[in-house]
Every structure is written in structure tokens, then in C-alpha cells.
Design a protein around this motif. Sequence first.
Motif, PDB file in Angstrom:
ATOM      1  N   ALA A 364      43.985  46.513  38.249  1.00 34.52           N
ATOM      2  CA  ALA A 364      45.333  47.046  37.625  1.00 34.52           C
ATOM      3  C   ALA A 364      45.397  46.767  36.377  1.00 34.52           C
ATOM      4  CB  ALA A 364      46.497  46.412  38.543  1.00 34.52           C
ATOM      5  N   PRO A 365      44.998  47.682  35.430  1.00 36.46           N
ATOM      6  CA  PRO A 365      45.086  47.329  33.955  1.00 36.46           C
ATOM      7  C   PRO A 365      46.442  46.726  33.386  1.00 36.46           C
ATOM      8  CG  PRO A 365      44.416  49.714  34.471  1.00 36.46           C
ATOM      9  CD  PRO A 365      44.859  49.268  35.579  1.00 36.46           C
ATOM     10  N   ARG A 366      46.079  45.849  32.242  1.00 33.00           N
ATOM     11  CA  ARG A 366      47.269  45.093  31.764  1.00 33.00           C
ATOM     12  C   ARG A 366      47.849  45.887  30.571  1.00 33.00           C
ATOM     13  NH1 ARG A 366      46.056  39.092  30.338  1.00 33.00           N
ATOM     14  NH2 ARG A 366      48.158  39.136  29.879  1.00 33.00           N
ATOM     15  N   GLU A 367      49.049  45.877  30.183  1.00 28.64           N
ATOM     16  CA  GLU A 367      49.287  46.302  28.888  1.00 28.64           C
ATOM     17  C   GLU A 367      48.914  45.547  27.729  1.00 28.64           C
ATOM     18  OE1 GLU A 367      53.341  46.892  28.568  1.00 28.64           O
ATOM     19  OE2 GLU A 367      53.906  48.033  30.276  1.00 28.64           O
ATOM     20  N   GLY A 368      48.105  46.206  26.772  1.00 22.67           N
ATOM     21  CA  GLY A 368      47.391  45.651  25.810  1.00 22.67           C
ATOM     22  C   GLY A 368      45.928  45.112  26.199  1.00 22.67           C
ATOM     23  N   ARG A 369      45.587  43.910  26.042  1.00 27.88           N
ATOM     24  CA  ARG A 369      44.175  43.474  26.246  1.00 27.88           C
ATOM     25  C   ARG A 369      44.188  42.693  27.371  1.00 27.88           C
ATOM     26  NH1 ARG A 369      40.407  42.749  22.286  1.00 27.88           N
ATOM     27  NH2 ARG A 369      39.793  40.436  23.182  1.00 27.88           N
ATOM     28  N   GLY A 370      43.133  42.742  28.049  1.00 29.47           N
ATOM     29  CA  GLY A 370      42.954  41.628  29.330  1.00 29.47           C
ATOM     30  C   GLY A 370      42.657  42.595  30.514  1.00 29.47           C
ATOM     31  N   ALA A 371      42.181  41.884  31.553  1.00 34.40           N
ATOM     32  CA  ALA A 371      41.971  42.503  32.909  1.00 34.40           C
ATOM     33  C   ALA A 371      42.657  41.808  34.166  1.00 34.40           C
ATOM     34  CB  ALA A 371      40.447  42.283  33.378  1.00 34.40           C
ATOM     35  N   ARG A 372      42.766  42.705  34.984  1.00 35.68           N
ATOM     36  CA  ARG A 372      44.065  42.380  35.957  1.00 35.68           C
ATOM     37  C   ARG A 372      43.555  42.791  37.425  1.00 35.68           C
ATOM     38  NH1 ARG A 372      48.984  44.485  35.138  1.00 35.68           N
ATOM     39  NH2 ARG A 372      50.123  42.777  34.253  1.00 35.68           N
ATOM     40  N   PHE A 373      43.081  41.743  38.458  1.00 39.55           N
ATOM     41  CA  PHE A 373      42.868  42.376  39.705  1.00 39.55           C
ATOM     42  C   PHE A 373      44.038  41.822  40.507  1.00 39.55           C
ATOM     43  CE2 PHE A 373      38.736  42.084  37.502  1.00 39.55           C
ATOM     44  CZ  PHE A 373      37.967  42.967  37.953  1.00 39.55           C
ATOM     45  N   VAL A 374      44.314  42.561  41.607  1.00 43.69           N
ATOM     46  CA  VAL A 374      45.340  42.479  42.320  1.00 43.69           C
ATOM     47  C   VAL A 374      44.608  42.413  43.725  1.00 43.69           C
ATOM     48  CG1 VAL A 374      47.284  43.022  43.380  1.00 43.69           C
ATOM     49  CG2 VAL A 374      47.057  43.698  41.139  1.00 43.69           C
ATOM     50  N   LEU A 375      44.772  41.363  44.596  1.00 44.62           N
ATOM     51  CA  LEU A 375      44.486  41.018  45.746  1.00 44.62           C
ATOM     52  C   LEU A 375      45.541  40.836  46.977  1.00 44.62           C
ATOM     53  CD1 LEU A 375      42.409  39.284  43.585  1.00 44.62           C
ATOM     54  CD2 LEU A 375      41.196  38.653  45.598  1.00 44.62           C
ATOM     55  N   LYS A 376      45.009  41.386  48.043  1.00 45.08           N
ATOM     56  CA  LYS A 376      46.227  41.141  49.108  1.00 45.08           C
ATOM     57  C   LYS A 376      45.265  40.789  50.509  1.00 45.08           C
ATOM     58  CE  LYS A 376      49.803  44.245  47.216  1.00 45.08           C
ATOM     59  NZ  LYS A 376      50.574  45.458  47.727  1.00 45.08           N
ATOM     60  N   LEU A 377      45.908  39.866  50.981  1.00 42.86           N
ATOM     61  CA  LEU A 377      45.430  39.470  52.318  1.00 42.86           C
ATOM     62  C   LEU A 377      46.626  39.333  53.404  1.00 42.86           C
ATOM     63  CD1 LEU A 377      43.202  36.349  50.895  1.00 42.86           C
ATOM     64  CD2 LEU A 377      42.353  38.320  52.056  1.00 42.86           C
ATOM     65  N   PRO A 378      46.101  39.696  54.599  1.00 45.63           N
ATOM     66  CA  PRO A 378      47.145  39.626  55.565  1.00 45.63           C
ATOM     67  C   PRO A 378      47.677  38.345  56.073  1.00 45.63           C
ATOM     68  CG  PRO A 378      45.012  40.384  56.527  1.00 45.63           C
ATOM     69  CD  PRO A 378      44.787  40.281  55.157  1.00 45.63           C
ATOM     70  N   LEU A 379      48.946  38.254  56.662  1.00 45.50           N
ATOM     71  CA  LEU A 379      49.537  37.016  57.238  1.00 45.50           C
ATOM     72  C   LEU A 379      48.809  36.898  58.668  1.00 45.50           C
ATOM     73  CD1 LEU A 379      53.374  37.172  56.096  1.00 45.50           C
ATOM     74  CD2 LEU A 379      51.155  35.861  55.101  1.00 45.50           C
ATOM     75  N   PRO A 380      48.776  35.656  59.093  1.00 46.84           N
ATOM     76  CA  PRO A 380      48.079  35.472  60.399  1.00 46.84           C
ATOM     77  C   PRO A 380      48.440  36.092  61.487  1.00 46.84           C
ATOM     78  CG  PRO A 380      48.609  33.404  59.512  1.00 46.84           C
ATOM     79  CD  PRO A 380      49.319  34.541  58.446  1.00 46.84           C
ATOM     80  N   THR A 381      49.666  37.033  61.517  1.00 44.53           N
ATOM     81  CA  THR A 381      50.127  38.054  62.721  1.00 44.53           C
ATOM     82  C   THR A 381      49.392  39.319  62.325  1.00 44.53           C
ATOM     83  OG1 THR A 381      51.782  38.667  60.990  1.00 44.53           O
ATOM     84  CG2 THR A 381      52.341  37.208  62.933  1.00 44.53           C
ATOM     85  N   SER A 382      48.732  39.571  61.556  1.00 44.66           N
ATOM     86  CA  SER A 382      47.809  40.732  61.205  1.00 44.66           C
ATOM     87  C   SER A 382      46.705  40.536  61.509  1.00 44.66           C
ATOM     88  CB  SER A 382      47.956  41.304  59.603  1.00 44.66           C
ATOM     89  OG  SER A 382      49.223  41.569  59.144  1.00 44.66           O
ATOM     90  N   SER A 383      45.787  41.717  61.938  1.00 46.24           N
ATOM     91  CA  SER A 383      44.203  41.413  62.412  1.00 46.24           C
ATOM     92  C   SER A 383      43.417  41.352  61.308  1.00 46.24           C
ATOM     93  CB  SER A 383      43.935  42.313  63.370  1.00 46.24           C
ATOM     94  OG  SER A 383      44.121  43.865  62.792  1.00 46.24           O
ATOM     95  N   LEU A 384      42.449  40.525  61.570  1.00 47.89           N
ATOM     96  CA  LEU A 384      41.362  40.213  60.494  1.00 47.89           C
ATOM     97  C   LEU A 384      40.306  41.428  60.843  1.00 47.89           C
ATOM     98  CD1 LEU A 384      41.077  36.431  60.340  1.00 47.89           C
ATOM     99  CD2 LEU A 384      42.192  37.996  58.809  1.00 47.89           C
TER     100      LEU A 384
END
Length: 384
Positions: A364-384
Motif C-alpha cells: 500500500a503506497p505511502r504518500e511521499g516517500r517510503g514503502a508500506r506493507f499491510v498484513l492481515k492474519l485471522p484470529l483463532p476462530t478463523s481457520s488456518l
Amino acid sequence: MAETLFEELKRYVGFGPEDEQALRALHEVAQPEFPAIAEVFYARILEHEGARSALAGESQVGHLKVTLRAWMEQLLRGPWDENYYNLRCRIGRMHVRIALPQHYMFGSMNTLRQEFNRIIDENYARQPEVLRAARVALGKILDLELAIMLHTYREDLLAQQARNERLSTFGQLVGSIGHELRNPLGVIETSLFILKGRPLASDERATKHLERIGEQVTLANRIVSDLLDMIRDKPLKREPLRLDEVWKDALTSVQGAPGVSIQAEGLEGLPTLQGDPGQMRQVFVNLLENAVQALGETGTVTLSASSGPEAVELILEDSGPGVSEPIRRRMFEPLMTTKARGIGLGLPLVKRIIERHGGSIVYAPREGRGARFVLKLPLPTSSL
């Protein structure tokens, strides 16, 4: 000047100035109902498991409803030019990336067609000519939408299949070579251990070169391990996963310049997940190494964490130069790298590990300079 594909499609369905005028008039009466249409649209989608899983369940629907309202705005207001076409192409490509089956595209478009026709009937019941013009224009623009999305869907799907075939061949080659390289590397390591215990090691220059050999052997072993990890299904350990502890452990393996600052916030407050601490450590190490290398001598790397009703979200940002648009499209593909040293396996491995945990990662690009990564991991109630 050659006719563009979009111009050809408009000519094929007979989309012209009269249709544009009819759609703009329809926009005036339909716009107040856009929020209600979005509710109906996504309620229908969430009834189907295949579409719901492709859209990551209900967690993304709030954002998608806003996006759909903007889509309807442009659908009825235009301008129906090449920028319009390019924007619609991105939708088809997104469907490929999230693995949304094509039949859901047709079903979704039919839902919109029904809702807009209802509005036409309610507002133009006493104006048969206007009603007919609106219905014809609506049919044409929705057919154009499907044609564009299916065209780009097919293009990207074929490209994806070609990449998968290349990766399959690559995997067979790597599996053979990787195991063969383990033997000579093992011999070198053994010989190096013996040499370090001999009088030769008292020579300062010899000691320095022995250390360099050891570092390069370690690097070669890591490359072989990364290659093999890419082609095999390494079993996931399913055990309590504390991301704050994994992060602290990963920090011990990443060395940055004295002017580089690495910060984290929100990790301690995250709930305990279920997963593989060793593989998640590799995720943090790979992302941190990329960020530190991008920064050079000075800069900041920041990890922020938060927990929602279905998943935890991690945002890793750096103050480096960021990633150019052409590279973003392929940054998670194996062997794609911009580094002078490296073979482009770090981010593909990260993506593979995250997805095997049932999560996702996007740039997810940042405004101006720099890199941004967005990670999402499910809570334990969700299946892996």
C-alpha cells in the motif's frame, strides 16, 4: 489513428451520444439510491460462500460499498473515455488476483441491472420514450462493463497460467539442483571447521578469509533453503503464536546501519494467534531486511499493530524510496528483484507463509516517500 479496443466495443454495441445523455439523466434520479443498491448488491454476494471467501468475508464489505458507489457514479455520469476503460480494466485484474470466479461477475451485474431497471420503472412510468431510452442505454453500458472486465480477466488469467507453468518447471529444476548443492556445501563446512582448528588460523589474514568463507557458505545454504521452501509444502506448526515475541526474536537477526531506527507499537496488546512461530519469524526477517537495505545509512522502520473483530492487522512502513509502479505489479513473484545481490525470493516466501496462515499481504503506497506493507492474519476462530 487506429481504433482502440474500447472504441471498437462501443461501436459494436452502438453506444453513442444519445445513450450518454440518457445515462446522465438517469444519474439524477438514481444517485440518492446508490447506498441502498450497494446494500442489496453485497447482501446478495455474501449469500454465496465462493464469492464471500474471495472477498475475504464481511470484513472488507464496508470499504467495498463505498467503492461500488463511486463505480456507479462513473457508470452513469461518465465520461466514457479511455480513462474510464483503464479503470474498469483494473477491476478485471483484481478479480484474477482474488480468484473471483467469472460467473459471480455475471450474477453481480444482473443484480445491478435489476435495481437500475426498478428505478427506471418507478421514475419514467409515464414517459415511455424516456423509459425506453434509459433501459437501452443501461443495457449497453452494463454490457460494455462485462466485456471490459471479461477481456482483462482473460488476459490476466492467461498470463497467470503462463507464470505458473514457468514456476512449475523452475520448481522441478530447483528441487534437483538444491539437493545436489547440499553435498558440496556440507563438505566445505566440514573442511572449514577443521582448518579453523589448525595453526593456519593464527595468521590474521588467513583467519579473516576463513570467516569470509564461512559467511558465504551460510549465505549459499540460506539461498538453497529458500529455493526449496518455495517449491515444497513445509508443514505448518499449529501452536500459540505471540507476534510480539516473534518480532523480538526476528530483530536479533537483522542488522541495520547505526542511523537506522526500528520501532514497533501495539504488538503487546494483540491476542494470541494460532500458527507457526518459526515461519512467521521468517516473514518479519525478510520484510525487515528489505526495509533496512532500502534505507541505507539512515531512516526509520515502523511496525504498527491492531486487532479487529476477525483479524489482526500489521503495517510495516519505512522512510526509504518506496517501490515504483512497474515493480509493484510483480514484487511478489519469485525471482523478481531490484537488488544487486539477491535472487528475489524474500517477498514471495513472505506471501506464501502469510497465505498458508489464512492471511493476506499487500503493498500500500505511502504518500511521499517510503514503502508500506499491510498484513492481515485471522484470529483463532478463523481457520488456518
